[in-house]
Design an enzyme around this catalytic site. Structure first.
Site, PDB file in Angstrom:
ATOM      1  N   SER A 140       0.815  -1.211   0.000  1.00 62.42           N
ATOM      2  CA  SER A 140       0.000   0.000   0.000  1.00 62.42           C
ATOM      3  C   SER A 140       0.854   1.269   0.000  1.00 62.42           C
ATOM      4  CB  SER A 140      -0.930  -0.018   1.205  1.00 62.42           C
ATOM      5  OG  SER A 140      -1.940   0.949   1.027  1.00 62.42           O
ATOM      6  N   ASN A 170       7.154  -3.581   7.673  1.00 59.35           N
ATOM      7  CA  ASN A 170       8.070  -2.433   7.711  1.00 59.35           C
ATOM      8  C   ASN A 170       7.680  -1.434   8.814  1.00 59.35           C
ATOM      9  OD1 ASN A 170      10.181  -0.783   6.845  1.00 59.35           O
ATOM     10  ND2 ASN A 170       8.818   0.376   5.484  1.00 59.35           N
ATOM     11  N   SER A 191     -27.685 -32.595 -32.894  1.00 58.80           N
ATOM     12  CA  SER A 191     -29.035 -32.341 -32.356  1.00 58.80           C
ATOM     13  C   SER A 191     -29.595 -33.536 -31.603  1.00 58.80           C
ATOM     14  CB  SER A 191     -29.991 -31.894 -33.468  1.00 58.80           C
ATOM     15  OG  SER A 191     -29.876 -32.704 -34.619  1.00 58.80           O
TER      16      SER A 191
END
Ligand SMILES: Nc1nc2c(ncn2[C@@H]2O[C@H](COP(=O)(O)OP(=O)(O)OP(=O)(O)O)[C@@H](O)[C@H]2O)c(=O)[nH]1
Ligand SMILES: [Mg+2]
Lengths: 302, 647
Positions: free
Chosen positions: B35, B168, B544
């Site tokens: 961030s 940190n 089909s």
């Protein structure tokens, strides 16, 4: 002779080859900027490999400021002859007429007119849509931010805040008419990588990179080589012979030499590893202010 | 702080080869992420500083800049070493990626410092795409934030398998162990489904250097390594050379008539002269003749090498083709599912045409279906009609022509792509292929032998729909082609709607689930009706499987116009033929909803015609059908077809 490249250099070389091929495949009129320096030399050498056995399918372009060292011009012409590629030389004649020179106008005007404007003129004149440059990200902090494919507006301007994301090795090469791309195949190389590669591949370089006795004067802490009699000597200045070499090559009154005994490649490499100064330290044009490279690039400098 | 500056004054560059004789570990490409303001740029700056990689003149500039722009009072602001743009220095944030090159005596690193700011997430993704390890920073005081989670999700999506969780600013929590442990536990819980091979938590202080280059005395409780020694030794590289050979042709090298080489970079695998390769798109095969290089031909080349190949045969190969191992081929499809990371201010518009660039190939593409968006906080799925800048979504895409690819999980080069906005040329999205959609992957086109203009010729006929139904491989297409050829040869106006061909266009967006099969037949029925309106004899060839849908088409048409042709080849015979290898895959469980294997076939109860029984050949079947058309008055009896077209 086959050289043994380290895996690190092999990877860098392969990346550069990939980038060059991508440009040739996707652009109509690519050109390789050839500035005669060691990075240009490595770039040109890799181009020979990338397109082998064909010749690189683009011309070389040198924007001549008319203040290059004489040895550089001689080396340039030899090199073009050796690789057999077309060499285009452009001089900003308007600047010449106005008498712009590093001596008379100062470094920043000279660079702006003869290099930046000269380059823009050349790209416009030949309508090149992509131009290879030998710049590396480790040279300078704003270069560290630049993409490998760097988009330029019709006015050749770089917009650092709005760069295209560059993911994996997929390059978005699309441009509108009049826009162009600057492409840097050596983006991820460091100065040491370049010298290691030159040594391993025996890439020819201008002798000015090797130490030799040369006439110099000392100015503002820098050693300026007296390459011809256009450099007016200041009162009390007499050129003296010193053993010097150049770490980077620009216009001669703007490029400081360094005292050195390194006259062979291994000696240069050893000197480099011990160096505490950056490469561009010898380039007087960068010192004006901290953001000066970014500013020049936004205006279209390489 | 400033005392240590003097100590670091002998700056030197070293390369890994200098001090050891053993091969150094390969260059590590990594990025920092996390961030905004968590200290990413500071960490890189600090690392450069501690490794004595800052030149004296740069350091002098840094001291000046710190006074002017610094965010750290009188201290050196290491972030300014990497935040190189003026706008970044003025605002104190990172805007775009900075690449820095670090060599220690043990290893070389290419480090990308990325912006944490949400607005610039695409620049973070750019850096992640070329990295093999991520340092995810978290502020010890704040813990996981939305942007931490978003970055972790992108790191995982891009395929980075190794993460350092750098907690940190640990100095600001008084080096608190409990706080650190909580963040680690939170992250491990969040990342449980992200598939990381390793998560290495390290408490650090980027600003003061704790546990950056050396272990810190302030965190005696930290038993793990310091950041640098971990980075110097971690092994991350996957061996791309062991994977199947993939070679995107980048440029055709044709210097003169006697040389035709294909230039490109090997995406995976290895190649040697004599190897059999296939051009993925066309299916044409050849052998590698030479690996051409400027210093002489190579005996072999592996992933990552930029080479030029020549082949033994003259094949039609152009830029954008993918040369592959003939025994292990990529998917070739015009439809696939993928993750998109949206990178443009202009929102995604499903249905709009973009350009897709993958390898050397560029093709128009549309997003046919946006399935959901990913909630970066919970990794859950959110319903979505569009994607905005920096959002991640899962969608189906359809290209204008088939392309060759692998799932991104198998191959990052052949499984990745970008989308380009056709109006602005902006890079609109990064894409990661999840898988090819089966409906396209395993459908092989049938060449129609008759062109559209030919059919326009007018003739005497009554419109009809010939409806061929039967198992895959029963011979529907073969027989209907023969019938059409005969009709055409007799000047009749026809059109052939083929089960395979119609799925490449009109019904691109449909699969083989029951719901999709129903819709597939409904659309074909509507088209057939329009064609009969135009007076054509319409030959429809579709498996089909369900009686109800065949009835639906019958009901759409006028009485007597619908002729049901039951191609009744026994299933054993179809499996034995297996012309496209599909039964094999279905029986092995690789294809789901395959008629006759794990999906039922409802045989017609009252078909107008039954063919292919009792060993009837396609030629005999076609002749019988034409006779029946004549008998029913749809075409004139001017030419009796005989009993067998092969005679
Ligand atoms: N006390 C302390 N401050 C730190 C530490 N690491 C970073 N900072 C400070 O936090 C602020 C932001 O640091 P940056 O490195 O610019 O953060 P960033 O993560 O790069 O930010 P963006 O790139 O803009 O996302 C700066 O003022 C740093 O000095 C740390 O370990 N301790
Ligand atoms: Mg930053």
């Amino acid at each position: 002779m086959k050289s043994i490249l380290s895996p690190h250099l092999l990877r860098l070389e392969a990346e550069a080859i990939f980038i060059m091929r991508e440009v040739v495949a996707e652009f109509e009129r690519p050109v390789m900027l050839y500035s005669i320096g060691k990075d240009s030399g490595v770039m040109l050498h890799i181009a020979q490999k990338a397109f082998f056995p064909a010749k690189p399918p683009f011309p070389l372009l040198h924007v001549d400021t008319t203040w290059k060292f004489q040895e550089m011009i001689a080396f340039r012409d030899q090199t073009a002859a050796r690789v057999g590629m077309e060499l285009l030389v452009h001089i900003n004649e308007d600047g010449v007429r106005r008498g712009v020179s590093p001596v008379a106008s100062g470094s920043s005007v000279h660079t702006q007119v003869m290099k930046t404007e000269g380059l823009r003129q050349a790209l416009d004149k030949w309508k090149f849509d992509a131009a290879f440059g030998g710049a590396r990200r480790d040279e300078e902090k704003s270069r560290a931010k630049e993409r490998i494919f760097s988009h330029r507006s019709t006015a050749h301007a770089w917009d650092p805040r709005n760069q295209r994301p560059e993911l994996w090795n997929i390059f978005n090469t699309r441009i509108k008419p009049g826009e162009s791309m600057r492409v840097f195949p050596l983006s991820n190389w460091t100065e040491i990588d370049v010298w290691d590669y030159i040594a391993a591949e025996e890439v020819p370089i201008v002798p000015l990179y090797l130490a030799k006795e040369r006439p110099v004067v000392e100015r503002g802490g820098a050693l300026i080589m007296v390459d011809d009699d256009r450099l007016p000597l200041l009162p009390g200045e007499t050129p003296r012979m010193e053993k010097v070499r150049f770490r980077t090559l620009g216009c001669y009154p703007l490029t400081g030499a360094m005292r050195s005994e390194a006259s062979t490649l291994p000696e240069i490499l050893a000197e480099m590893r011990a160096s505490t100064m950056s490469e561009r330290e010898g380039r007087l044009i960068d010192h004006d202010e901290s953001g000066s490279m970014e500013k020049k690039k936004r205006e279209g400098y390489f | 702080m400033l005392e240590s500056v003097a100590a670091a004054s002998s700056h030197g560059l070293s390369t890994p080869t200098e001090t050891s004789d053993a091969a150094p570990p390969p260059t590590l490409r990594l990025l920092t992420c996390g961030s905004v303001d968590d200290g990413k740029s500071t960490l890189i700056g600090r690392l450069l500083f501690e490794q004595s990689l800052i030149f004296d003149d740069h350091f002098a500039a840094l001291e000046r800049d710190s006074k002017r722009h610094g965010t750290t009072g009188d201290d050196i602001d290491f972030a300014l070493l990497v935040d190189g743009l003026e706008a970044e220095r003025e605002q104190g944030i990172t805007i775009d990626v900075a690449y820095r090159y670090v060599s220690t005596p043990r290893r070389a690193f290419i480090i990308a410092d990325t912006p944490g700011h949400e607005q610039y997430t695409r620049n973070m993704a750019t850096a992640a795409s070329s990295a093999s390890l991520a340092i995810l920073l978290v502020d010890a005081r704040k813990g996981l934030l939305t942007q931490t989670c978003r970055h972790a999700a992108i790191v995982s999506l891009i395929g980075i398998r190794h993460v350092v969780l750098a907690v940190n600013k640990i100095d600001l929590t008084g080096f608190d162990e409990a706080g650190f442990n909580k963040i680690v536990a939170d992250f491990k819980a969040f990342a449980a489904t992200l598939g990381f091979a390793s998560i290495t938590p390290i408490p650090i202080s980027a600003r003061h250097g704790d546990n950056v280059s050396e272990k810190s005395a302030n965190t005696p409780w930290h038993k793990g390594p310091a950041l640098l020694s971990f980075l110097e030794t971690v092994e991350v590289e996957e061996d791309q050379s062991a994977k199947p050979f993939r070679f995107p042709v980048q440029w055709v090298n044709r210097p003169h008539l006697d040389f035709r080489g294909f230039a490109g970079t090997i995406a995976s695998g290895t190649v040697r002269p004599g190897d059999e390769i296939v051009v993925a798109g066309s299916g044409k095969t050849s052998k590698v003749a030479r690996i051409v290089a400027a210093d002489g031909d190579l005996a072999s080349a592996g992933a990552g090498e930029a080479v030029t190949l020549t082949l033994a045969d003259e094949l039609d190969i152009a830029r954008g083709d993918l040369l592959s191992d003939a025994k292990s081929r990529p998917d070739v499809s015009d439809q696939f599912a993928a993750h998109l990371i949206w990178m443009s201010e202009d929102k995604l518009m499903p249905g709009r045409s973009y350009l897709l660039k993958s390898g050397a190939k560029t093709v128009p593409v549309t997003v046919t279906e946006l399935k959901h968006r990913i909630d970066v906080n919970t990794l859950g799925q959110l319903p979505a009609r569009t994607l905005s800048l920096n959002e991640v979504g899962v969608c189906n895409l359809a290209t204008a022509s088939p392309i060759a690819f692998d799932p991104y999980a198998d191959n990052h080069t052949t499984g990745s792509f970008i989308l380009i906005d056709r109006a602005t040329n902006a890079t609109a999205a990064a894409g990661l292929v999840s898988f090819g959609l089966r409906r396209a992957t395993n459908i092989h086109r049938h060449g129609l032998s008759i062109g559209k203009l030919d059919r326009a010729r007018l003739n005497n006929q009554k419109p009809a729909v010939l409806w061929f139904t039967g198992l895959s491989g029963s011979g529907k297409s073969t027989i209907s082609n023969l019938v059409e050829s005969w009709l055409f040869a007799h000047g009749l106006r026809t059109v052939l709607l083929d089960g395979d061909n119609i799925r490449h266009g009109l019904n691109k967006n449909l699969g083989f689930t029951e719901v999709d099969r129903v819709e597939n037949i409904r659309r074909v029925g509507e088209v057939a009706k329009l064609m009969t309106d135009a007076g054509l004899i319409v030959l429809c060839s579709f498996i089909s499987p369900f009686a109800a849908e065949r009835q639906l088409v019958r009901d759409l048409l006028d009485d007597g116009e619908f002729l049901e042709v039951f191609v009744d080849t026994p299933i054993e015979e179809c499996i034995a033929r297996d012309p496209k290898g599909l039964y094999k895959k279905a029986i092995a469980g690789e294809i789901k909803n395959f008629t006759g294997v794990d999906q039922r076939y409802e045989a017609p109860l009252n078909p107008e015609m039954i063919v292919a029984r009792d060993g009837q050949t396609p030629q005999q079947a076609a002749a019988a059908i034409v006779k029946e058309l004549i008998r029913r008055g749809f075409i004139d009896s001017f030419a009796d077809p005989g009993d067998d077209f092969s005679i």
